[in-house]
Write a protein that holds these residues in place. Structure first.
Motif, PDB file in Angstrom:
ATOM      1  N   THR A 121       0.833  -1.207   0.000  1.00  0.00           N
ATOM      2  CA  THR A 121       0.000   0.000   0.000  1.00  0.00           C
ATOM      3  C   THR A 121       0.865   1.254   0.000  1.00  0.00           C
ATOM      4  N   ILE A 122       1.955   1.225   0.748  1.00  0.00           N
ATOM      5  CA  ILE A 122       2.859   2.380   0.803  1.00  0.00           C
ATOM      6  C   ILE A 122       3.424   2.677  -0.584  1.00  0.00           C
ATOM      7  N   ARG A 123       3.852   1.642  -1.319  1.00  0.00           N
ATOM      8  CA  ARG A 123       4.384   1.840  -2.668  1.00  0.00           C
ATOM      9  C   ARG A 123       3.314   2.392  -3.608  1.00  0.00           C
ATOM     10  N   THR A 124       2.093   1.887  -3.480  1.00  0.00           N
ATOM     11  CA  THR A 124       0.992   2.369  -4.317  1.00  0.00           C
ATOM     12  C   THR A 124       0.723   3.849  -4.055  1.00  0.00           C
ATOM     13  N   HIS A 125       0.708   4.234  -2.789  1.00  0.00           N
ATOM     14  CA  HIS A 125       0.476   5.632  -2.425  1.00  0.00           C
ATOM     15  C   HIS A 125       1.556   6.539  -3.020  1.00  0.00           C
ATOM     16  N   GLN A 126       2.799   6.118  -2.918  1.00  0.00           N
ATOM     17  CA  GLN A 126       3.911   6.943  -3.388  1.00  0.00           C
ATOM     18  C   GLN A 126       3.820   7.216  -4.888  1.00  0.00           C
ATOM     19  N   GLN A 127       3.286   6.268  -5.635  1.00  0.00           N
ATOM     20  CA  GLN A 127       3.147   6.433  -7.081  1.00  0.00           C
ATOM     21  C   GLN A 127       2.092   7.478  -7.449  1.00  0.00           C
ATOM     22  N   LEU A 128       1.231   7.801  -6.509  1.00  0.00           N
ATOM     23  CA  LEU A 128       0.142   8.748  -6.764  1.00  0.00           C
ATOM     24  C   LEU A 128       0.509  10.186  -6.412  1.00  0.00           C
ATOM     25  N   LEU A 129       1.696  10.391  -5.858  1.00  0.00           N
ATOM     26  CA  LEU A 129       2.049  11.691  -5.288  1.00  0.00           C
ATOM     27  C   LEU A 129       3.055  12.451  -6.142  1.00  0.00           C
ATOM     28  N   THR A 130       3.039  13.782  -5.983  1.00  0.00           N
ATOM     29  CA  THR A 130       4.074  14.611  -6.590  1.00  0.00           C
ATOM     30  C   THR A 130       5.381  14.400  -5.821  1.00  0.00           C
ATOM     31  N   THR A 131       6.462  14.915  -6.356  1.00  0.00           N
ATOM     32  CA  THR A 131       7.764  14.751  -5.702  1.00  0.00           C
ATOM     33  C   THR A 131       7.757  15.325  -4.287  1.00  0.00           C
ATOM     34  N   GLN A 132       7.200  16.526  -4.135  1.00  0.00           N
ATOM     35  CA  GLN A 132       7.170  17.161  -2.812  1.00  0.00           C
ATOM     36  C   GLN A 132       6.261  16.397  -1.854  1.00  0.00           C
ATOM     37  N   GLN A 133       5.101  15.972  -2.336  1.00  0.00           N
ATOM     38  CA  GLN A 133       4.182  15.207  -1.492  1.00  0.00           C
ATOM     39  C   GLN A 133       4.809  13.880  -1.077  1.00  0.00           C
ATOM     40  N   LYS A 134       5.557  13.258  -1.993  1.00  0.00           N
ATOM     41  CA  LYS A 134       6.201  11.981  -1.700  1.00  0.00           C
ATOM     42  C   LYS A 134       7.253  12.140  -0.599  1.00  0.00           C
ATOM     43  N   GLU A 135       7.970  13.269  -0.609  1.00  0.00           N
ATOM     44  CA  GLU A 135       8.979  13.515   0.423  1.00  0.00           C
ATOM     45  C   GLU A 135       8.341  13.570   1.807  1.00  0.00           C
ATOM     46  N   VAL A 136       7.206  14.260   1.897  1.00  0.00           N
ATOM     47  CA  VAL A 136       6.495  14.355   3.176  1.00  0.00           C
ATOM     48  C   VAL A 136       5.975  12.981   3.588  1.00  0.00           C
ATOM     49  N   TYR A 137       5.395  12.268   2.639  1.00  0.00           N
ATOM     50  CA  TYR A 137       4.842  10.934   2.905  1.00  0.00           C
ATOM     51  C   TYR A 137       5.934   9.998   3.419  1.00  0.00           C
TER      52      TYR A 137
END
Length: 253
Positions: free
Chosen positions: A221-237
């Motif tokens: 689920t974590i990998r799936t979420h990361q694919q949905l995010l922008t670069t900045q959002q992914k850093e926070v996640y």
């Protein structure tokens, strides 16, 4: 009757004015504001020249940004009065030495047009002597059910903790809104979840209240979420996911 002068009419100052105006046992003698508005122009208690401030109040409350506390309080044209600030992050010493110093810190987030119930807001007080501390405690007790004596050192740590639960959480709301807006989904769909998450803390510790993929180690689920995010959002996640996972490891050891 405790008489008050409020220095500043921003988010905090405007709310203090309203609560003192409607609380028996307190009276606002004056409010200092550099920017007069329709609301204040015709009220003789509002002044834009700090030299017009009366020396007759019991307490002077500087509800101004941290970097202007000393400047504003040093301009007061009198000495040996109790002058306090409302900052969580500034030490007692930020007030000018011309007068007796103190702190009257309401631990809450304030927006000018959003009403708050002061009865449930902790008021953190500090002063240089017992008499002034007693006065601030009594003033706080008139508007709140919880008044705490807290030192500058303790208050600075309380303030940084407050930034985490308030300002940073609000930024996460903003990120969530951005994600949903792109998909044309209503942010209010998250409102019940937001409320339940906040309500849990009243009867569960943060450790017991934590749920989600990072808590349960759900890597897929974590990998799936990361694919949905922008670069900045992914850093926070990733940062928050890592923090949760590290905390789980330390708790299991």
């Amino acid at each position: 009757m405790i008489t008050v002068v409020i220095l500043g009419f921003g988010n905090v100052g405007s709310h203090l004015f309203k609560v003192f105006e409607n609380t028996p046992g307190t009276r606002v003698l004056q409010v200092y504001t550099r920017s007069m508005s329709k609301e204040t122009t015709h009220n003789k208690r509002f002044v834009s020249n700090i030299l017009d401030i009366t020396p007759l109040a019991d307490v002077y409350i500087a509800a101004v940004p941290d970097d202007t506390i000393h400047h504003i309080t040093s301009q007061l044209d009198f000495t040996n009065k109790l002058v306090v600030h409302t900052s969580g992050g500034a030490a007692l010493e930020h007030c000018s030495n011309n007068n007796r110093k103190g702190v009257f810190y309401p631990l809450q987030t304030f927006s000018k047009n959003k009403a708050v119930d002061f009865k449930n807001i902790p008021i953190c007080v500090e002063a240089e002597n017992k008499e002034d501390l007693s006065l601030l405690t009594n003033l706080g007790a008139l508007i709140s059910q919880k008044v705490c004596t807290i030192s500058s050192s303790e208050r600075s740590k309380l303030h940084v903790a407050a930034v985490f639960v308030n300002n940073f959480v609000n930024e996460l709301y903003h990120i969530s809104e951005d994600i949903l807006t792109i998909q044309q989904l209503d942010f209010n769909l998250l409102a019940p979840l937001i409320k339940e998450t906040a309500n849990k803390i009243e009867y569960l510790t943060p450790a017991l209240a934590q749920t989600g993929p990072a808590k349960r180690g759900d890597k897929k689920t974590i990998r799936t979420h990361q694919q949905l995010l922008t670069t900045q959002q992914k850093e926070v996640y990733q940062l928050l996911t890592s923090s949760i996972q590290k905390r789980n490891i330390s708790q299991d050891e």
